[in-house]
Design a protein around this motif. Structure first.
Motif, PDB file in Angstrom:
ATOM      1  N   ASP A   1      -7.827  -6.590   6.080  1.00 34.64           N
ATOM      2  CA  ASP A   1      -6.977  -6.970   4.960  1.00 34.64           C
ATOM      3  C   ASP A   1      -6.821  -8.481   4.841  1.00 34.64           C
ATOM      4  O   ASP A   1      -6.350  -8.977   3.820  1.00 34.64           O
ATOM      5  CB  ASP A   1      -5.584  -6.340   5.107  1.00 34.64           C
ATOM      6  CG  ASP A   1      -5.610  -4.833   4.924  1.00 34.64           C
ATOM      7  OD1 ASP A   1      -6.376  -4.363   4.066  1.00 34.64           O
ATOM      8  OD2 ASP A   1      -4.877  -4.137   5.640  1.00 34.64           O
TER       9      ASP A   1
ATOM     10  N   ILE B   1      -1.314  -2.331   7.942  1.00 34.49           N
ATOM     11  CA  ILE B   1      -2.132  -3.514   7.660  1.00 34.49           C
ATOM     12  C   ILE B   1      -3.188  -3.641   8.747  1.00 34.49           C
ATOM     13  O   ILE B   1      -2.887  -3.527   9.941  1.00 34.49           O
ATOM     14  CB  ILE B   1      -1.275  -4.785   7.595  1.00 34.49           C
ATOM     15  CG1 ILE B   1      -0.224  -4.645   6.488  1.00 34.49           C
ATOM     16  CG2 ILE B   1      -2.138  -6.012   7.336  1.00 34.49           C
ATOM     17  CD1 ILE B   1       0.688  -5.857   6.345  1.00 34.49           C
TER      18      ILE B   1
ATOM     19  N   ILE C   1      -0.880  -7.353  -1.079  1.00 34.00           N
ATOM     20  CA  ILE C   1      -1.997  -8.199  -0.655  1.00 34.00           C
ATOM     21  C   ILE C   1      -2.775  -8.697  -1.866  1.00 34.00           C
ATOM     22  O   ILE C   1      -3.199  -9.860  -1.927  1.00 34.00           O
ATOM     23  CB  ILE C   1      -2.906  -7.425   0.320  1.00 34.00           C
ATOM     24  CG1 ILE C   1      -2.147  -7.114   1.610  1.00 34.00           C
ATOM     25  CG2 ILE C   1      -4.176  -8.203   0.629  1.00 34.00           C
ATOM     26  CD1 ILE C   1      -2.893  -6.215   2.572  1.00 34.00           C
ATOM     27  N   THR C   2      -2.968  -7.826  -2.851  1.00 36.47           N
ATOM     28  CA  THR C   2      -3.674  -8.226  -4.072  1.00 36.47           C
ATOM     29  C   THR C   2      -2.886  -9.277  -4.849  1.00 36.47           C
ATOM     30  O   THR C   2      -3.465 -10.214  -5.419  1.00 36.47           O
ATOM     31  CB  THR C   2      -3.925  -6.999  -4.954  1.00 36.47           C
ATOM     32  OG1 THR C   2      -4.665  -6.021  -4.219  1.00 36.47           O
ATOM     33  CG2 THR C   2      -4.689  -7.378  -6.201  1.00 36.47           C
TER      34      THR C   2
ATOM     35  N   ILE D   1       1.695  -1.896   0.203  1.00 36.81           N
ATOM     36  CA  ILE D   1       0.967  -2.919   0.950  1.00 36.81           C
ATOM     37  C   ILE D   1      -0.240  -3.444   0.184  1.00 36.81           C
ATOM     38  O   ILE D   1      -0.424  -4.670   0.033  1.00 36.81           O
ATOM     39  CB  ILE D   1       0.538  -2.374   2.323  1.00 36.81           C
ATOM     40  CG1 ILE D   1       1.767  -1.937   3.117  1.00 36.81           C
ATOM     41  CG2 ILE D   1      -0.252  -3.429   3.084  1.00 36.81           C
ATOM     42  CD1 ILE D   1       2.775  -3.034   3.358  1.00 36.81           C
ATOM     43  N   GLU D   2      -1.094  -2.536  -0.305  1.00 30.46           N
ATOM     44  CA  GLU D   2      -2.293  -2.994  -1.004  1.00 30.46           C
ATOM     45  C   GLU D   2      -1.962  -3.809  -2.259  1.00 30.46           C
ATOM     46  O   GLU D   2      -2.575  -4.858  -2.486  1.00 30.46           O
ATOM     47  CB  GLU D   2      -3.190  -1.804  -1.326  1.00 30.46           C
ATOM     48  CG  GLU D   2      -3.816  -1.167  -0.086  1.00 30.46           C
ATOM     49  CD  GLU D   2      -4.693   0.020  -0.406  1.00 30.46           C
ATOM     50  OE1 GLU D   2      -4.809   0.369  -1.608  1.00 30.46           O
ATOM     51  OE2 GLU D   2      -5.259   0.615   0.531  1.00 30.46           O
TER      52      GLU D   2
ATOM     53  N   ARG E   1       1.046   2.474   2.204  1.00 35.50           N
ATOM     54  CA  ARG E   1      -0.012   1.470   2.087  1.00 35.50           C
ATOM     55  C   ARG E   1      -0.493   1.348   0.649  1.00 35.50           C
ATOM     56  O   ARG E   1      -0.610   0.241   0.121  1.00 35.50           O
ATOM     57  CB  ARG E   1      -1.186   1.811   3.007  1.00 35.50           C
ATOM     58  CG  ARG E   1      -2.347   0.839   2.840  1.00 35.50           C
ATOM     59  CD  ARG E   1      -3.459   1.025   3.835  1.00 35.50           C
ATOM     60  NE  ARG E   1      -4.611   0.219   3.451  1.00 35.50           N
ATOM     61  CZ  ARG E   1      -4.792  -1.056   3.770  1.00 35.50           C
ATOM     62  NH1 ARG E   1      -3.881  -1.680   4.488  1.00 35.50           N
ATOM     63  NH2 ARG E   1      -5.857  -1.719   3.369  1.00 35.50           N
ATOM     64  N   ARG E   2      -0.776   2.458  -0.005  1.00 33.18           N
ATOM     65  CA  ARG E   2      -1.343   2.391  -1.355  1.00 33.18           C
ATOM     66  C   ARG E   2      -0.308   1.910  -2.368  1.00 33.18           C
ATOM     67  O   ARG E   2      -0.646   1.186  -3.319  1.00 33.18           O
ATOM     68  CB  ARG E   2      -1.885   3.759  -1.747  1.00 33.18           C
ATOM     69  CG  ARG E   2      -2.498   3.787  -3.153  1.00 33.18           C
ATOM     70  CD  ARG E   2      -3.284   5.049  -3.392  1.00 33.18           C
ATOM     71  NE  ARG E   2      -4.444   5.146  -2.513  1.00 33.18           N
ATOM     72  CZ  ARG E   2      -5.307   6.155  -2.558  1.00 33.18           C
ATOM     73  NH1 ARG E   2      -5.143   7.153  -3.418  1.00 33.18           N
ATOM     74  NH2 ARG E   2      -6.346   6.179  -1.738  1.00 33.18           N
TER      75      ARG E   2
ATOM     76  N   SER F   1       2.318  -8.227   8.746  1.00 36.62           N
ATOM     77  CA  SER F   1       1.636  -7.355   9.701  1.00 36.62           C
ATOM     78  C   SER F   1       2.323  -7.381  11.061  1.00 36.62           C
ATOM     79  O   SER F   1       2.582  -6.332  11.667  1.00 36.62           O
ATOM     80  CB  SER F   1       0.172  -7.778   9.838  1.00 36.62           C
ATOM     81  OG  SER F   1      -0.493  -7.017  10.823  1.00 36.62           O
TER      82      SER F   1
END
Length: 475
Positions: free
Chosen positions: A160, A156, A108-109, A104-105, A100-101, A136
């Motif tokens: 988010d 996700i 999304i950013t 994914i993050e 995720r870190r 997702s």
């Protein structure tokens, strides 16, 4: 001979010529597709090699439950996610290795600065939501299906998703609506112009409009004429009542269209006689949009989309007082939330409550002095008592509560007096008696205004206060 045209132009022209000859009965076989769609393997070419089989297998699986157009859109969004992974972590070996870190993050950013490849502008909030949803659902579904390379944990979450914009339907004002109709009526491109006039008169989506068939008009004895709208965006059919004006349009379209052999239906593959055909092809969305742009420019209007004609149709129905249930049936909505967007646009209840409150306020305040800048409802109670204010009122032990009618009744109003834990004694008889008198007056006021539930609430409070007063006096 150099014409400045590319091979794509000549392939398309050759295909169109073959289609015309086929529909004229000169050729026996229909021309194949002008452009063959790319396979999922080709569309996922930029996804890291180790992840590509999972992406392709997922898209093939989705074909069993989703329409081809939906799967194609899904492929576009997943390909974007795959390209992003190839950029930041080209050596990733499995979807199970997604973090995720790390993955994914940042993805999304990155969507906040992603640019639309066609317009060159940043993608919309709605597009960002769709892209996050696609990824997702992809990760969640392969986990539910028990795929070996599925992520071991959820990556996700609902938070988010960016907050969607709650915009009102973009309808055309009456004057603009009339100008556009006049421009379409005078258009030399009758097939596309009449298609737009049918869309405005029936509130169709553009896909539903172009899917109409020759036998779309049905005469029901004693019920008049109805337009059968084929399966569309929500995979549902519906019937729409039509008037003589629409029947005249359909007759003119039938005379204008190019006759020919049935065409293959893109949804079912079965032969179909479509209403909007031109030289062996169906009328395209681009042709309809182009005619709308031309008519809008002729009418002196800005850019207009075909869907705005649907919004205008629905808005006219709401203004005419059509019920929510009828609006849902006419628009083909499957949930009340979809139709309520139009109900919120012009809420007759809010308007009538505003006007009644404003009239009462003006009658109590008197004419507003010249140069006064306060809003009309600033002094809604005027010089009168609070019990006469055009608001939802509650008498409290230490004061009173006023709420605008549009807010509805307060769920906490007089909750203490009805609570079993509430206790009182003879020292509070004066307060209870005063509250009872006010509650009776408030019940009468609510009854006169037609707020039946509010009147019942006050009467219930009177009954409760009677019991409390009797108990206090006996004690």
């Amino acid at each position: 001979m150099h014409t400045g045209r590319g091979a794509k132009h000549y392939r398309a022209t050759t295909h169109s010529a073959r289609q015309i000859l086929f529909h004229l009965g000169i050729l026996d076989n229909e021309a194949g597709p002008a452009v063959a769609p790319l396979s999922f393997e080709e569309r996922m070419a930029d996804v890291p090699a180790a992840l590509r089989p999972a992406f392709v297998s997922y898209l093939h699986r989705k074909r069993a439950t989703c329409t081809p157009k939906t799967v194609s859109s899904l492929a576009t969004r997943l390909a974007h996610f795959g390209r992003y992974l190839a950029t930041i972590d080209p050596d990733i070996v499995s979807l199970a290795a997604l973090d995720r870190r790390r993955h994914i993050e940042p993805f999304i950013t990155s969507l906040t600065t992603t640019v639309n490849s066609v317009t060159g502008e940043p993608i919309t909030v709605a597009d960002r939501i769709r892209r996050v949803h696609a990824v997702s659902n992809f990760l969640a579904e392969i986990t539910e299906w028990g795929w070996d390379d599925a992520p071991p944990r959820k990556l996700i979450f609902r938070t988010d998703l960016p907050r969607g914009q709650r915009v009102l339907p973009r309808y055309l004002p009456v004057d603009a609506d009339r100008k556009l109709a006049a421009a379409l009526s005078d258009s030399p491109y009758r097939l596309a112009a009449d298609a737009l006039l049918v869309q405005r008169a029936c509130g169709l989506r553009i896909g539903e409009l172009l899917d109409l068939e020759l036998d779309c008009i049905h005469e029901i004895p004693g019920q008049g004429s109805w337009l059968k709208v084929p399966l569309g965006k929500l995979d549902s059919e519906r019937m729409i009542p039509v008037d003589e004006e629409v029947l005249t349009l359909v007759d003119r379209i039938t005379a204008t269209r190019s006759p020919g052999r049935p065409l293959r239906h893109p949804r079912t593959g079965a032969p179909a006689d479509f209403l909007f055909t031109h030289h062996g092809k169906r009328l395209s969305q681009s042709a309809v949009r182009g005619e709308l742009n031309r008519a809008a420019a002729t009418a002196g209007l800005g850019h207009i989309t075909p869907h705005q004609l649907r919004h205008t149709y629905a808005t006219a129905l709401i203004n005419a007082g059509v019920s929510l249930q009828a609006l849902m049936a006419l628009l083909g909505h499957v949930s009340t939330q979809m139709s309520l967007r139009y109900a919120h646009l012009f809420d007759a209840t809010v308007r009538s409550e505003y006007e009644r409150a404003l009239d009462l306020a003006k009658s109590r305040i008197g004419p507003i002095p010249a140069g006064r800048t306060q809003l009309p409802l600033t002094d809604v109670t005027g010089d009168g008592g609070w019990k006469d204010a055009p608001a939802i009122k509650s008498r409290l032990a230490g004061g009173y509560c006023l709420r605008a009618p549009a807010q509805g009744s307060c769920p906490y109003a007089n909750i203490c007096e009805h609570c079993p834990s509430f206790h009182t004694d003879s020292t509070h008889l004066a307060v209870l008696s005063a509250q009872r008198v006010d509650a009776r007056e408030l019940a009468e006021d609510a009854q006169k205004r037609g707020w039946i539930e509010e009147a019942e609430r006050h009467r219930a409070l009177v009954s409760r206060l009677d019991a409390l007063i009797d108990a206090s006096a006996a004690g």
